[in-house]
Scaffold this active site. Structure first.
Site, mmCIF file in Angstrom:
data_model
loop_
_atom_site.group_PDB
_atom_site.id
_atom_site.type_symbol
_atom_site.label_atom_id
_atom_site.label_comp_id
_atom_site.label_asym_id
_atom_site.label_seq_id
_atom_site.Cartn_x
_atom_site.Cartn_y
_atom_site.Cartn_z
ATOM 1 C CD GLU A 496 -2.741 -0.960 -0.089
ATOM 2 O OE1 GLU A 496 -3.050 -0.144 -0.853
ATOM 3 O OE2 GLU A 496 -3.163 -2.344 -0.732
ATOM 4 C CG HIS A 499 -1.373 1.569 -4.268
ATOM 5 N ND1 HIS A 499 -1.547 1.454 -5.680
ATOM 6 C CD2 HIS A 499 -1.950 0.433 -3.605
ATOM 7 C CE1 HIS A 499 -1.930 0.231 -6.071
ATOM 8 N NE2 HIS A 499 -2.106 -0.399 -4.782
#
Length: 708
Positions: A496, A499
């Site tokens: 994550e 991202h």
């Protein structure tokens, strides 16, 4: 509630980076804020559509892209809250907004004068092709705005547009309902245990969390919450077969129990409406409609990839299940497979070092703050020249949310006019580029899984810098106790954050091309690349210290952990491919041929794809497949494996160049991470590598071909 003119959702908070003042916002403020924001956006659109000037890129396409800033602010605030910290009021607001925002988007996309102006710029876009630098971004933005309007129905007759409005409005309602039903039924399906002995295998922290959740629900004993996928972390650990079966059964039965949260009727209506929309627009099916905008050439190419991988994955899964049966010492049930897989990994580690700690002990060396500071942030510092400074004076939308200011020492690439791209402010010799918010702990108000969102998108045209959020669902520890990460949670944290880096390093002119605004089957690529640093020698040695003693992880334990994770389990590959094939099967159905029986169709689709297994269900069954029925991955769940082709090649590129090197990080940032959708992302990646990506590294990583 305050007057519209000073509505705290829309007002300038005065905080750095346009961070909203969440403490000043109440749920009663949202709908009035949207009243103002929607009206303001429509007024901007009318001004563009009715301009007396001849249409140009600047006065039409760029102006449209920069319009609606109040609406973007409201969306950035509300939808972060609605996903990560919902309540009945926010759920109701989301239902109303689903219809209103869809109608608003349709009014803009089907505006005849606006579309005529966009079409005129689109028809004259030839000069952009001869330009360099920003010219490519302008051309891509023009083509995107034109295609978006056409795909929304701008080219249809009045009857077709009316039907498109009806379909899109209903889909907005249904997909919102699906996510809300899933959250409610996942919470309702948590499994009660009365005897702590039945939780043998769970950690002390996990047992404490189960007891805390039971007390919060007003009961005694222990309540094991469910993870989003079919495979449950508790099932891989519980030593009691009956307990494993109860948790596993609760997982696969979600939203198919005939209660108020059953999603089967929603699914068939969603699929039927998507198929009809595709038919109206001249596509054979919804998959063709979606994949037309992705990097994959067409649904047939995706189906071929899945089919080829399925053959290899099925053979590998069969061999793996044979091994697991031996490890387990008897016939396996589906609820025993991931437990036996964990046993096999432990046995492999013990064979490597029978006197040392088992690989499960690695969690003791993965305390959240240490991993964040000395692992995730440190790797970003080495690669991209980023520093993360915690800002306790800034607050997120929940007491558990933490805020960091991100400062860059990297070289900024100027645009053709010579200005830098972030609209950034100087901090000594460094540059402040944005904020990173971390929301790491699970709670009943948060939907399952992990994700990245943006509250503010970077844009040089608007002078905005990114504010990004990572959301996870880790078990919150008791006061004074550590939050220890499993190997999967460790990978998720790095994933994550990949991202987040994609959003933070964005360096584009136009806001709709910012950060992760790239094709769906490319967006997972940077995050998958970032996973490689979790166990990289130059990273893991910094954070992997025992949370209690401070002792560094032993070389033997680290080698065992790396060995266990060197090749994806066949189970993991098989369950993922089954979900991807299921997604494609639902969305290749033509209009008028939608089955009524969701579970029967699922069984048939998996058999047809060669991915039916009595022991390995799909990662998500249809009834709780939020990616495709509640999120943005319909016909695109294949994107993880498609992106992994690029990821596996890029991992080899990094390793061949020396690994954690600033020169490599800078090259990756310049070529891919900073460019968003202002360039063709696959072409940019190929230029970085010096060639197109090949599939062999992916097959080796997944254990589907022999390692050289």
């Amino acid at each position: 509630m305050v007057a519209d003119s000073v509505n705290p959702v829309l007002a300038d908070s005065g905080l750095p980076y346009d961070l909203p003042d969440f403490a000043a916002i109440s749920d009663d403020d949202f709908l009035p804020a949207y009243d103002v924001a929607l009206a303001a956006h429509l007024a901007e659109v009318e001004a563009i559509a009715n301009s007396p000037e001849s249409p140009t890129f600047a006065n039409t396409v760029a102006a449209l892209d920069s319009s609606g800033r109040l609406l973007a602010r409201a969306n950035g605030i509300f939808y972060n809250l609605e996903g990560a910290d919902t309540n009945p009021e926010r759920a109701q607001i989301a239902q109303e907004l689903a219809v209103r925002l869809t109608a608003h988007a349709n009014a803009i996309a089907m505006h005849p004068r606006l579309f005529a102006r966009i079409a005129a710029v689109y028809g004259a876009r030839g000069p952009f092709d001869r330009a360099r630098g920003a010219g490519e971004a302008q051309r891509r933005l023009t083509e995107r705005k034109y295609r978006d309007a056409v795909r929304a129905g701008a080219g249809l007759d009045a009857a077709g547009q009316a039907e498109m409005r009806e379909i899109s409005g209903r889909l907005a309602t249904l997909t919102t309902e699906f996510s809300q039903y899933l959250l409610d039924d996942t919470n309702d399906s948590a499994v009660w245990f009365t005897d702590v002995a039945d939780l043998d295998g769970l950690s002390v922290g996990e047992i404490a969390a189960a007891q805390r959740l039971a007390h919060e629900r007003g009961g005694d004993g222990y309540l094991v919450a469910l993870d989003l996928p079919t495979s449950q972390s508790a099932v891989a650990k519980l030593t009691d077969p009956a307990g494993r079966q109860r948790v596993f059964q609760a997982s696969i039965d979600r939203c198919a129990r005939g209660n108020a949260h059953d999603t089967r009727a929603i699914i068939t209506e969603i699929v039927a409406l998507r198929a009809r929309r595709a038919e109206l627009l001249g596509y054979a099916n919804h998959a063709e409609y979606v994949i037309a905008e992705e990097t994959a050439p067409d649904p047939d190419a995706v189906a071929r990839l899945l089919r080829d991988l399925a053959v290899a994955a099925s053979a590998a899964a069969s061999a793996e299940l044979d091994r697991l049966t031996e490890v387990y010492g008897g016939p396996l049930r589906p609820s025993d497979v991931t437990f036996a897989l964990a046993q096999e990994q432990r046995a492999r580690a013990n064979d490597a070092d029978s006197a040392g700690p088992g690989i499960d002990d690695f969690e003791q060396y993965c305390e959240l703050d240490a991993v964040l500071t000395d692992g995730v942030f440190a790797a970003a510092g080495e690669l991209y020249g980023l520093n993360f400074i915690e800002r306790p004076d800034l607050h997120g939308y929940h007491q558990d949310v933490r805020v960091w200011e991100v400062v860059s020492t990297r070289r900024l690439t100027p645009f053709v006019d010579g200005s830098t791209s972030e609209g950034a402010s100087s901090v000594g010799e460094a540059t402040s580029i944005g904020l990173f918010l971390g929301d790491f702990y699970a709670r009943p108000s948060k939907r399952g899984g992990a994700w990245m969102n943006t509250i503010v998108d970077q844009s040089a045209q608007l002078g905005t810098r990114p504010v990004v959020v990572n959301v996870l669902n880790l078990t919150k520890p008791e006061p004074g106790e550590p939050c220890l990460l499993s190997r999967d949670q460790l990978a998720t944290l790095f994933h994550e954050f990949g991202h987040a880096i994609h959003g933070l390093l964005s360096s584009v002119e136009y806001v709709s091309q910012s950060g992760t605004s790239v094709p769906r089957d490319f967006v997972e690529f940077p995050s998958q690349v970032n996973e490689m640093w979790a166990l990289h020698p130059a990273v893991v040695g910094r954070y992997a210290r025992h949370w209690r003693t401070g002792e560094p992880v032993s070389a033997d334990l680290l080698a065992a952990v790396r060995s266990a994770g060197d090749v994806e389990s066949a189970h993991s590959t098989f369950e993922y491919l089954a979900a991807a094939a299921l997604d494609l099967a639902w969305h290749r159905l033509p209009a008028g041929q939608i089955p009524d029986d969701v579970l029967a169709f699922e069984e048939q689709a998996l058999a047809a794809a060669g991915l039916a297994s009595s022991l390995i269900p799909p990662r998500y069954r249809s009834t709780y497949f939020n990616h495709i029925f509640g999120g943005g991955y319909s016909s695109a769940y294949y994107s993880y494996i498609w992106s992994e082709i690029l990821d596996a090649e890029t991992e080899q590129w990094f390793l061949a160049g020396g690994g954690l090197q600033r020169t490599l990080g800078q090259a990756f940032a310049e070529a891919v991470l900073s460019r968003g959708d202002s360039v063709d992302p696959v072409a940019a990646h190929a230029r970085m590598l010096g060639r197109s990506a090949r599939i062999a590294p992916l097959l080796r990583r997944r254990g589907l071909i022999a390692v050289d």
